[in-house]
Motif scaffolding. Structure first.
Motif, PDB file in Angstrom:
ATOM      1  N   LEU A 241     -11.480  16.757  28.737  1.00  0.00           N
ATOM      2  CA  LEU A 241     -10.094  17.020  28.335  1.00  0.00           C
ATOM      3  C   LEU A 241      -9.860  18.503  28.075  1.00  0.00           C
ATOM      4  N   ASP A 242     -10.959  19.248  27.819  1.00  0.00           N
ATOM      5  CA  ASP A 242     -10.851  20.695  27.603  1.00  0.00           C
ATOM      6  C   ASP A 242     -11.179  21.502  28.853  1.00  0.00           C
ATOM      7  N   ALA A 243     -11.506  20.822  29.959  1.00  0.00           N
ATOM      8  CA  ALA A 243     -11.889  21.537  31.182  1.00  0.00           C
ATOM      9  C   ALA A 243     -10.661  22.137  31.860  1.00  0.00           C
ATOM     10  N   PRO A 244     -10.764  23.390  32.335  1.00  0.00           N
ATOM     11  CA  PRO A 244      -9.625  23.996  33.061  1.00  0.00           C
ATOM     12  C   PRO A 244      -9.434  23.308  34.411  1.00  0.00           C
ATOM     13  N   LEU A 245      -8.195  22.996  34.752  1.00  0.00           N
ATOM     14  CA  LEU A 245      -7.883  22.310  35.998  1.00  0.00           C
ATOM     15  C   LEU A 245      -6.987  23.197  36.848  1.00  0.00           C
ATOM     16  N   ALA A 246      -7.385  23.338  38.126  1.00  0.00           N
ATOM     17  CA  ALA A 246      -6.589  24.168  39.034  1.00  0.00           C
ATOM     18  C   ALA A 246      -5.182  23.614  39.189  1.00  0.00           C
ATOM     19  N   LEU A 247      -5.072  22.271  39.118  1.00  0.00           N
ATOM     20  CA  LEU A 247      -3.769  21.626  39.252  1.00  0.00           C
ATOM     21  C   LEU A 247      -2.777  22.154  38.225  1.00  0.00           C
ATOM     22  N   PHE A 248      -3.298  22.533  37.060  1.00  0.00           N
ATOM     23  CA  PHE A 248      -2.445  23.032  35.975  1.00  0.00           C
ATOM     24  C   PHE A 248      -2.572  24.544  35.803  1.00  0.00           C
ATOM     25  N   GLY A 249      -2.998  25.209  36.864  1.00  0.00           N
ATOM     26  CA  GLY A 249      -3.102  26.662  36.808  1.00  0.00           C
ATOM     27  C   GLY A 249      -4.182  27.137  35.863  1.00  0.00           C
ATOM     28  N   GLY A 250      -5.262  26.371  35.753  1.00  0.00           N
ATOM     29  CA  GLY A 250      -6.359  26.739  34.879  1.00  0.00           C
ATOM     30  C   GLY A 250      -6.237  26.211  33.469  1.00  0.00           C
ATOM     31  N   VAL A 256      -2.051  21.284  28.274  1.00  0.00           N
ATOM     32  CA  VAL A 256      -0.809  20.797  28.865  1.00  0.00           C
ATOM     33  C   VAL A 256      -0.099  19.840  27.909  1.00  0.00           C
ATOM     34  N   ALA A 257      -0.879  19.042  27.176  1.00  0.00           N
ATOM     35  CA  ALA A 257      -0.293  18.107  26.216  1.00  0.00           C
ATOM     36  C   ALA A 257       0.241  18.816  24.981  1.00  0.00           C
ATOM     37  N   GLY A 258      -0.013  20.117  24.871  1.00  0.00           N
ATOM     38  CA  GLY A 258       0.523  20.883  23.750  1.00  0.00           C
ATOM     39  C   GLY A 258      -0.247  20.729  22.464  1.00  0.00           C
ATOM     40  N   ILE A 259      -1.533  20.372  22.560  1.00  0.00           N
ATOM     41  CA  ILE A 259      -2.353  20.185  21.366  1.00  0.00           C
ATOM     42  C   ILE A 259      -2.898  21.539  20.935  1.00  0.00           C
ATOM     43  N   GLY A 260      -2.479  22.006  19.782  1.00  0.00           N
ATOM     44  CA  GLY A 260      -2.870  23.312  19.289  1.00  0.00           C
ATOM     45  C   GLY A 260      -4.060  23.260  18.355  1.00  0.00           C
ATOM     46  N   PRO A 261      -4.254  24.306  17.592  1.00  0.00           N
ATOM     47  CA  PRO A 261      -5.390  24.350  16.662  1.00  0.00           C
ATOM     48  C   PRO A 261      -5.238  23.324  15.543  1.00  0.00           C
ATOM     49  N   ALA A 262      -6.333  23.120  14.835  1.00  0.00           N
ATOM     50  CA  ALA A 262      -6.338  22.148  13.730  1.00  0.00           C
ATOM     51  C   ALA A 262      -5.307  22.535  12.674  1.00  0.00           C
ATOM     52  N   VAL A 263      -4.771  21.521  11.999  1.00  0.00           N
ATOM     53  CA  VAL A 263      -3.806  21.751  10.932  1.00  0.00           C
ATOM     54  C   VAL A 263      -4.279  20.990   9.696  1.00  0.00           C
ATOM     55  N   GLY A 264      -4.189  21.624   8.548  1.00  0.00           N
ATOM     56  CA  GLY A 264      -4.654  21.017   7.310  1.00  0.00           C
ATOM     57  C   GLY A 264      -3.573  21.006   6.248  1.00  0.00           C
ATOM     58  N   LEU A 265      -3.928  20.472   5.096  1.00  0.00           N
ATOM     59  CA  LEU A 265      -2.996  20.468   3.976  1.00  0.00           C
ATOM     60  C   LEU A 265      -2.539  21.890   3.661  1.00  0.00           C
ATOM     61  N   ASP A 266      -1.315  22.012   3.202  1.00  0.00           N
ATOM     62  CA  ASP A 266      -0.692  23.280   2.822  1.00  0.00           C
ATOM     63  C   ASP A 266      -0.281  24.129   4.024  1.00  0.00           C
ATOM     64  N   GLU A 267      -0.492  23.646   5.255  1.00  0.00           N
ATOM     65  CA  GLU A 267      -0.209  24.475   6.425  1.00  0.00           C
ATOM     66  C   GLU A 267       1.092  24.118   7.126  1.00  0.00           C
ATOM     67  N   ALA A 268       1.609  22.919   6.909  1.00  0.00           N
ATOM     68  CA  ALA A 268       2.852  22.524   7.582  1.00  0.00           C
ATOM     69  C   ALA A 268       4.046  23.042   6.792  1.00  0.00           C
ATOM     70  N   PRO A 269       5.048  23.586   7.475  1.00  0.00           N
ATOM     71  CA  PRO A 269       6.273  23.976   6.756  1.00  0.00           C
ATOM     72  C   PRO A 269       6.903  22.757   6.078  1.00  0.00           C
ATOM     73  N   ILE A 270       7.515  22.968   4.942  1.00  0.00           N
ATOM     74  CA  ILE A 270       8.136  21.862   4.210  1.00  0.00           C
ATOM     75  C   ILE A 270       9.229  21.228   5.069  1.00  0.00           C
ATOM     76  N   GLY A 271       9.190  19.925   5.142  1.00  0.00           N
ATOM     77  CA  GLY A 271      10.155  19.191   5.947  1.00  0.00           C
ATOM     78  C   GLY A 271       9.668  18.856   7.335  1.00  0.00           C
ATOM     79  N   THR A 272       8.404  19.179   7.637  1.00  0.00           N
ATOM     80  CA  THR A 272       7.873  18.926   8.970  1.00  0.00           C
ATOM     81  C   THR A 272       6.508  18.257   8.889  1.00  0.00           C
ATOM     82  N   THR A 273       6.099  17.666  10.014  1.00  0.00           N
ATOM     83  CA  THR A 273       4.753  17.129  10.195  1.00  0.00           C
ATOM     84  C   THR A 273       4.184  17.729  11.470  1.00  0.00           C
ATOM     85  N   LEU A 274       2.986  18.293  11.392  1.00  0.00           N
ATOM     86  CA  LEU A 274       2.337  18.935  12.529  1.00  0.00           C
ATOM     87  C   LEU A 274       1.026  18.224  12.848  1.00  0.00           C
ATOM     88  N   SER A 275       0.572  18.386  14.085  1.00  0.00           N
ATOM     89  CA  SER A 275      -0.727  17.844  14.478  1.00  0.00           C
ATOM     90  C   SER A 275      -1.465  18.872  15.317  1.00  0.00           C
TER      91      SER A 275
END
Length: 705
Positions: A241-250, A256-275
């Protein structure tokens, strides 16, 4: 379980600087450390597996399958007669709860297997089941008799309650997956009240005052699994799932799914939920954690007067204004598995060595293959084989049971105020010194609040999420009563008939969301409700040595408004096969309220051993009641009867009292609550037991006059 280790110390000082002023101060400190009460498992399973605790299933749940599928069970909808077939999920192939079955590889123990006569206090754990609290309180009562008719009184209350527990929440001794709950909580409160008591002439008595209460509650709560083959404690390896794919330009699938770095307590802006990614793992094994805060400020002003119309009649009228201001903050997050690979299903034939290996694969099984947790088999019935054995305690690539592992966190806050003006009217008739007849009407309200710490208790749009709130509750109560002394003052009879009419009745309930077709267990207002009944208490002194008392109550309750609820925990009707069964609670009884209760007790005393003895005993009966709004046999707490006995000796001046007692003399197995689970918990039926036979010795020594 349910042991006792309780220490309590209290001291009270009374100071009278003058004949008109008294100052009473009390300090109390109580500490408890014990094995916490845990429910016993009465039954488990569905279909042909009902009545057993299966310890060979790695994943709980149920999936619809065709008739004839190996391991399938036949179900008949008890309401419609429809027939369907279901089977346990294939681990890593069919979606299931994200943690392995806690009882896997453990002891297949069911407490009584549904037979109440065979239940005992035994609960399976992995050795931790602790509860501790320290409660410190101070009260101050200052009274000033300003004159013969006027008294001013000030009351101060202070309390600090520190509470912690750590218990095995899966009620099993399995070692592959070990779930536990931990809480650290601190509740700080204080209150002020200033009263004026005024005898206005011979006929009018007046009480008035103001009141303030403040509460600050902090709670750090976790759901933990330090085992689970390292799913939570270790960082996730996403493999291909972390392998670069030519189909997606590397770019990789995760990118592509938009999964960013880890998120922990105290890191989400108030009023939101992040993953984000599950990077680094959680060494404490926290699947879920919240750090919540709740503040309450209550203000009130009140006045009540009693006017004596004549020697027989008196009228009491009271008025109270109150307001509750609440502010809440919720900060929570944890581990979650999300099955989102289906968006890339068109790539499956190109991601496996042979297109034939794609046959029978699901989005979840492909997730496990691409993450390195499984290998394809080419067998559509069982399309993967795990790279880590189910019996392995630790794995580098554990089989994911629900989807791709992610971290998540969210913060929300809100504040609101609720208030009302309540009143009371009471008419007393005392035709003689031994008789009282009264008629009263009273209103009251209970402030609204928030569903903190509940998974589904969210409101608002993304970016402005707030904790789900519920509104205040109102009640109008009527009561007619009689209190009389009869038979030459040897018989005391008290009776009352009452009805409570509620608006916006507050309840925690399985609400049905028709938009998403899901059931949400949240606190809410269910509309109008009624609680009516009759109570009687009689005390008889047939001789100077014998006292007999009996009391009885009958209660009739009803949800009076239409409110949609759903049934998702019936083992005869699994939701994955038949869908949610939606019903209306109107006309049902309010939960946890027995229709009938009664007690009979007697005491007899006689002289002996330079003092006197008192023998007493009681028989109490509590009728059956339901623990949910659904009136089913599944949720019914059976009626119970309990017998207690006590023998007491007092010396001549009553300065020494020694008692021996046995509560629940016949060691009856009695439940105070029933809990039901859905397909994700194997339709587990649990019961909370009251104390078994319990005996003790009580010694009391009084010094001074």
């Amino acid at each position: 379980m349910n042991s006792i280790n309780d220490q309590n110390a209290a001291i009270t000082f009374l100071f009278k600087p003058s004949d008109s002023i008294s100052v009473k101060t009390r300090y109390n400190d109580r500490r408890s450390l014990r094995d916490i009460d845990r429910p016993v498992i009465l039954d488990e399973g569905y279909g042909g597996l009902r009545g057993m605790r299966s310890t060979n299933l790695f994943a709980y749940g149920l999936v619809a399958v065709p008739e004839g599928t190996p391991g399938a069970h036949r179900f008949t909808d008890p309401y419609t007669g429809a027939v369907a077939w279901g089977a346990p999920p294939r681990p890593g192939v069919d979606p299931a709860p994200q943690m392995p079955v806690h009882a896997f590889g453990g002891t297949p123990h069911l407490n009584g297997a549904g037979d109440l006569d065979e239940i005992d206090q035994e609960v399976l754990t992995n050795g931790y089941n602790n509860e501790e609290f320290d409660h410190e309180s101070v009260s101050l009562d200052v009274t000033w008799d300003a004159s013969e008719s006027v008294t001013v009184r000030y009351l101060l209350g202070y309390s600090d309650f520190e509470y912690t527990f750590d218990f095995d929440n899966d009620i099993s001794d399995g070692v592959i997956s070990q779930g536990s709950n931990t809480v650290l909580e601190d509740v700080y409160t204080y209150s002020h009240e200033l009263q004026l008591l005024w005898d206005v002439g011979d006929r009018l008595e007046l009480t008035a005052g103001v009141y303030n209460f403040y509460s600050n509650r902090l709670q750090d709560y976790t759901i933990t699994n330090t085992a689970a083959q390292g799913r939570v404690t270790n960082a996730a390896s996403y493999g291909f799932l972390d392998a670069p794919l030519a189909l997606f330009g590397g770019a990789s699938i995760m990118q592509v799914a938009g999964i960013g770095p880890a998120v922990g307590l105290d890191e989400a802006p108030i009023g939101t939920t992040l993953s984000g990614r599950w990077v680094g793992g959680d060494g404490s094994g926290d699947i879920y954690r919240h750090k919540n805060k709740s503040e309450t400020d209550q203000y009130a002003a009140f006045a009540q007067g009693t006017y004596r119309i004549d020697e027989q009649w008196a009228l009491t009228a009271g008025l109270r204004w109150a307001e509750d201001d609440k502010t809440v903050f919720e900060n929570r997050g944890g581990y979650v598995e999300i099955n989102f690979l289906g968006a890339f299903a068109a790539l499956y034939p190109f991601l496996l060595p042979s297109p034939a290996l794609v046959v029978g694969q699901t989005d979840l099984s492909m997730t496990n293959i691409l993450m390195g947790a499984a290998l394809p088999t080419g067998n559509p019935a069982n399309p993967i084989v795990p790279t880590c054995a189910f019996t392995a305690v630790e794995c580098e690539t554990p089989l994911r049971l629900a989807g791709i592992p992610l971290s998540w966190a969210g913060r929300a806050q809100d504040s609101d105020a609720w208030g009302d003006v309540s009143w009371r009217l009471n008419l007393d008739w005392t035709p003689d010194d031994l008789t009282l007849v009264y008629l009263s009407a009273t209103t009251g309200y209970r402030a609204g609040g928030y569903g903190l710490g509940i998974a589904d208790a969210r409101a608002g749009e993304p970016g402005s999420i707030t904790p789900l709130s519920y509104d205040q509750e109102h009640v109008l109560a009527f009561e007619v009563g009689y209190k009389g002394t009869l038979l030459d003052e040897t018989l005391q009879l008290n009776m009352a008939v009452y009805t409570y009419d509620y608006e916006n009745y507050q309840d925690q309930i399985d609400s049905y969301d028709p938009i998403q077709d899901v059931v949400r267990d949240v606190p809410t207002n269910t509309g109008d409700a009624r609680n009516s009944g009759f109570e009687a208490d009689i005390t008889w002194l047939p001789t100077d040595a014998l006292t007999i008392n009996a009391n009885y109550s009958f209660t009739d309750t009803e949800y009076q408004d239409s409110y949609t609820i759903a049934e998702d925990d019936n083992p005869e009707r699994p939701v994955p096969l038949f869908g949610n069964r939606v019903t209306d609670l109107i006309g049902n009884n309010l939960k946890r309220i027995p229709e009938q209760k009664a007690t009979l007790w007697a005491s007899y005393e006689w002289p002996g051993m330079d003092g006197r003895f008192i023998a007493s005993g009681s028989v109490s009966y509590t009728g059956a009641y339901y623990t949910t709004q659904l009136e089913r046999d599944l949720d019914e707490v059976p009626a119970r009867t309990r017998v207690d006995v006590r023998l007491t000796w007092l010396n001549l001046d009553e300065s020494l009292r020694v008692s021996a007692f046995v509560d629940n003399l016949f060691d009856a197995n009695s439940l105070r609550g029933i809990g039901t689970g859905d397909h994700n918990s194997f339709y587990r039926l649990t019961g909370s037991l009251l104390y078994p036979r319990y005996w003790g010795i009580d010694v009391r020594r009084t010094f001074g006059s």
